[in-house]
Design a protein around this motif. Structure first.
Motif, mmCIF file in Angstrom:
data_model
loop_
_atom_site.group_PDB
_atom_site.id
_atom_site.type_symbol
_atom_site.label_atom_id
_atom_site.label_comp_id
_atom_site.label_asym_id
_atom_site.label_seq_id
_atom_site.Cartn_x
_atom_site.Cartn_y
_atom_site.Cartn_z
ATOM 1 N N ARG A 111 45.176 27.946 45.632
ATOM 2 C CA ARG A 111 46.223 28.940 45.329
ATOM 3 C C ARG A 111 46.957 29.464 46.557
ATOM 4 O O ARG A 111 47.833 30.312 46.424
ATOM 5 C CB ARG A 111 45.600 30.104 44.551
ATOM 6 C CG ARG A 111 45.164 29.741 43.139
ATOM 7 C CD ARG A 111 44.353 30.841 42.484
ATOM 8 N NE ARG A 111 43.031 30.986 43.094
ATOM 9 C CZ ARG A 111 42.144 31.924 42.757
ATOM 10 N NH1 ARG A 111 42.459 32.827 41.835
ATOM 11 N NH2 ARG A 111 40.971 31.973 43.349
ATOM 12 N N VAL A 144 43.614 39.673 41.778
ATOM 13 C CA VAL A 144 44.216 38.454 41.228
ATOM 14 C C VAL A 144 43.936 38.475 39.733
ATOM 15 O O VAL A 144 42.787 38.338 39.315
ATOM 16 C CB VAL A 144 43.621 37.184 41.869
ATOM 17 C CG1 VAL A 144 44.380 35.954 41.392
ATOM 18 C CG2 VAL A 144 43.648 37.268 43.391
ATOM 19 N N ASP A 168 43.811 37.606 35.621
ATOM 20 C CA ASP A 168 43.484 36.429 34.813
ATOM 21 C C ASP A 168 44.741 36.024 34.049
ATOM 22 O O ASP A 168 44.876 36.264 32.848
ATOM 23 C CB ASP A 168 42.338 36.762 33.863
ATOM 24 C CG ASP A 168 41.668 35.527 33.300
ATOM 25 O OD1 ASP A 168 41.997 34.418 33.762
ATOM 26 O OD2 ASP A 168 40.818 35.664 32.409
ATOM 27 N N ASP A 169 45.660 35.417 34.762
ATOM 28 C CA ASP A 169 46.993 35.108 34.245
ATOM 29 C C ASP A 169 47.319 33.659 34.530
ATOM 30 O O ASP A 169 47.431 33.250 35.691
ATOM 31 C CB ASP A 169 48.019 36.033 34.909
ATOM 32 C CG ASP A 169 49.416 35.884 34.324
ATOM 33 O OD1 ASP A 169 49.671 34.898 33.602
ATOM 34 O OD2 ASP A 169 50.255 36.763 34.611
ATOM 35 N N GLU A 170 47.471 32.860 33.504
ATOM 36 C CA GLU A 170 47.712 31.436 33.688
ATOM 37 C C GLU A 170 49.137 31.121 34.154
ATOM 38 O O GLU A 170 49.470 29.965 34.383
ATOM 39 C CB GLU A 170 47.408 30.689 32.386
ATOM 40 C CG GLU A 170 45.944 30.754 31.991
ATOM 41 C CD GLU A 170 45.615 29.851 30.812
ATOM 42 O OE1 GLU A 170 46.535 29.146 30.338
ATOM 43 O OE2 GLU A 170 44.446 29.839 30.387
ATOM 44 N N TRP A 174 50.193 33.134 46.258
ATOM 45 C CA TRP A 174 49.995 33.107 44.814
ATOM 46 C C TRP A 174 50.820 34.221 44.171
ATOM 47 O O TRP A 174 50.758 35.382 44.574
ATOM 48 C CB TRP A 174 48.509 33.278 44.492
ATOM 49 C CG TRP A 174 48.131 32.918 43.093
ATOM 50 C CD1 TRP A 174 47.645 33.751 42.131
ATOM 51 C CD2 TRP A 174 48.190 31.616 42.501
ATOM 52 N NE1 TRP A 174 47.394 33.063 40.972
ATOM 53 C CE2 TRP A 174 47.721 31.733 41.166
ATOM 54 C CE3 TRP A 174 48.594 30.365 42.951
ATOM 55 C CZ2 TRP A 174 47.653 30.654 40.285
ATOM 56 C CZ3 TRP A 174 48.518 29.282 42.092
ATOM 57 C CH2 TRP A 174 48.055 29.426 40.770
ATOM 58 N N THR A 211 51.032 35.835 41.217
ATOM 59 C CA THR A 211 50.614 36.918 40.320
ATOM 60 C C THR A 211 49.740 37.979 40.989
ATOM 61 O O THR A 211 49.309 38.927 40.335
ATOM 62 C CB THR A 211 49.846 36.343 39.112
ATOM 63 O OG1 THR A 211 48.709 35.612 39.571
ATOM 64 C CG2 THR A 211 50.749 35.428 38.285
ATOM 65 N N ASP A 238 38.943 38.934 42.460
ATOM 66 C CA ASP A 238 39.496 37.739 41.831
ATOM 67 C C ASP A 238 39.079 37.679 40.365
ATOM 68 O O ASP A 238 37.961 37.288 40.029
ATOM 69 C CB ASP A 238 39.019 36.489 42.582
ATOM 70 C CG ASP A 238 39.802 35.255 42.193
ATOM 71 O OD1 ASP A 238 40.610 35.324 41.239
ATOM 72 O OD2 ASP A 238 39.629 34.208 42.851
ATOM 73 N N ASP A 295 40.749 35.820 38.196
ATOM 74 C CA ASP A 295 41.342 34.577 37.699
ATOM 75 C C ASP A 295 40.217 33.600 37.321
ATOM 76 O O ASP A 295 39.768 32.800 38.136
ATOM 77 C CB ASP A 295 42.245 33.986 38.782
ATOM 78 C CG ASP A 295 43.004 32.752 38.331
ATOM 79 O OD1 ASP A 295 42.721 32.237 37.232
ATOM 80 O OD2 ASP A 295 43.876 32.292 39.096
ATOM 81 N N LYS A 315 40.096 30.988 35.594
ATOM 82 C CA LYS A 315 40.421 29.556 35.622
ATOM 83 C C LYS A 315 40.287 28.970 37.022
ATOM 84 O O LYS A 315 39.792 27.850 37.197
ATOM 85 C CB LYS A 315 41.840 29.330 35.093
ATOM 86 C CG LYS A 315 42.275 27.869 35.130
ATOM 87 C CD LYS A 315 43.703 27.713 34.635
ATOM 88 C CE LYS A 315 44.161 26.260 34.732
ATOM 89 N NZ LYS A 315 45.580 26.108 34.265
ATOM 90 N N ASN A 316 40.696 29.709 38.025
ATOM 91 C CA ASN A 316 40.794 29.160 39.378
ATOM 92 C C ASN A 316 39.752 29.657 40.365
ATOM 93 O O ASN A 316 39.525 29.006 41.388
ATOM 94 C CB ASN A 316 42.188 29.463 39.948
ATOM 95 C CG ASN A 316 43.279 28.724 39.215
ATOM 96 O OD1 ASN A 316 43.305 27.498 39.187
ATOM 97 N ND2 ASN A 316 44.193 29.477 38.602
ATOM 98 N N ARG A 317 39.131 30.780 40.102
ATOM 99 C CA ARG A 317 38.177 31.325 41.066
ATOM 100 C C ARG A 317 36.929 30.455 41.123
ATOM 101 O O ARG A 317 36.645 29.662 40.223
ATOM 102 C CB ARG A 317 37.828 32.764 40.722
ATOM 103 C CG ARG A 317 36.914 32.909 39.506
ATOM 104 C CD ARG A 317 36.729 34.362 39.143
ATOM 105 N NE ARG A 317 35.795 34.514 38.017
ATOM 106 C CZ ARG A 317 35.614 35.650 37.360
ATOM 107 N NH1 ARG A 317 36.302 36.744 37.716
ATOM 108 N NH2 ARG A 317 34.756 35.707 36.357
#
Length: 262
Positions: free
Chosen positions: A153, A165, A167-169, A178, A180, A228, A230, A232-234
């Motif tokens: 990211r 950060v 939790d927003d796709e 990044w 968001t 964090d 997120d 999906k990505n963390r």
């Protein structure tokens, strides 16, 4: 004699025999010296050395760029070396810690660019490469202390930022940051934060990763703070490694690399 009696009373000792005076004086002299923690003291504090200062045992990287010298782990690309096509790491193979504190000392050349990766994954198609969170380091102290996510990211927090950060796709990397990320607070005057980092000298870096909160300290001062969310990505655990960045010839040195699991 009066000074000795005063000292012993302050220390809570009773003067019964001359040998006790000698012992107290010995303690006083020792107090004036800078102590080096013993292995037992390190164990009691929870920290363990993950670099032995003598060999590259437990670490994996390209020996053309990494070596041990005078107790230091040194990464160097010389002017005579072929330019790097991509960033190269030396990676600790002793585990993939989740919640931890990592402390080390580092020194970097003025043109140097490096970083300490953690909770990271090896890149399958590229040798000695990592993707994941990074405590950034550079010789000009433009980026030192920020949270930069290598090959993912990109910038999550600049120096002096406490961020969330979400939790927003919808997030994406734009202008090397990044999109968001929400800045929740500032951590101090940016000039003062930068001035606390020594150029071409030893600095202490401390990383605290606990749950989804990631904090980077330099010389005891909090430089960036990321929460964090997120999912999906963390990454909640992963490899530790240190970096030589592409660019001009450079040298970075690390020592006293210690890890404590939380």
């Amino acid at each position: 004699m009066k000074k000795t009696i005063k000292y012993l009373k302050r220390s809570g000792l009773l003067v019964l025999f001359p040998v006790m005076i000698i012992t107290a004086c010995g303690q006083s002299n020792a107090d004036k010296q800078k102590d080096t923690p013993t292995d037992n003291e390190q164990a009691d504090s929870g920290f363990v050395h993950i670099f032995d200062g003598k060999t590259l045992d437990g670490w994996e990287g390209d020996s053309a760029y990494w070596r041990v010298e005078d107790g230091m782990l040194i990464g160097e690309r010389k002017a005579s070396d072929k330019p790097l096509e991509r960033n190269t790491f030396i990676i600790w193979k002793g585990g993939e810690p989740a919640d931890f504190e990592l402390t080390l000392m580092y020194k970097i050349s003025p043109e140097g660019n490096s970083g300490i990766n953690y909770r990271s994954d090896p890149v399958a198609s590229i040798p000695n490469a990592l993707k994941g969170y990074q405590a950034d380091i550079d010789g000009k102290n433009k980026y030192t202390g920020q949270n930069y996510e290598e090959r993912k990211r990109t910038t999550l927090a600049y120096r002096g930022q406490a961020v969330e950060v979400p939790d927003d796709e919808q997030g994406e990397s734009k202008n090397n940051a990044w999109t968001t990320v929400i800045v929740k607070d500032t951590l101090g005057d940016l000039d003062k934060l930068k001035s606390s980092i020594k150029e071409a000298d030893w600095n202490e870096c401390r990383i605290v990763a606990k749950g989804n909160r990631l904090q980077h300290y330099v010389n005891g001062i909090l430089m960036s703070d990321v929460v964090d969310n997120d999912t999906k990505n963390r990454k909640m655990s992963g490899s530790i490694g240190v970096q030589i960045h592409v660019g001009p010839p450079m040298q970075v040195a690390f020592k006293d690399i210690k890890l404590k699991t939380l």
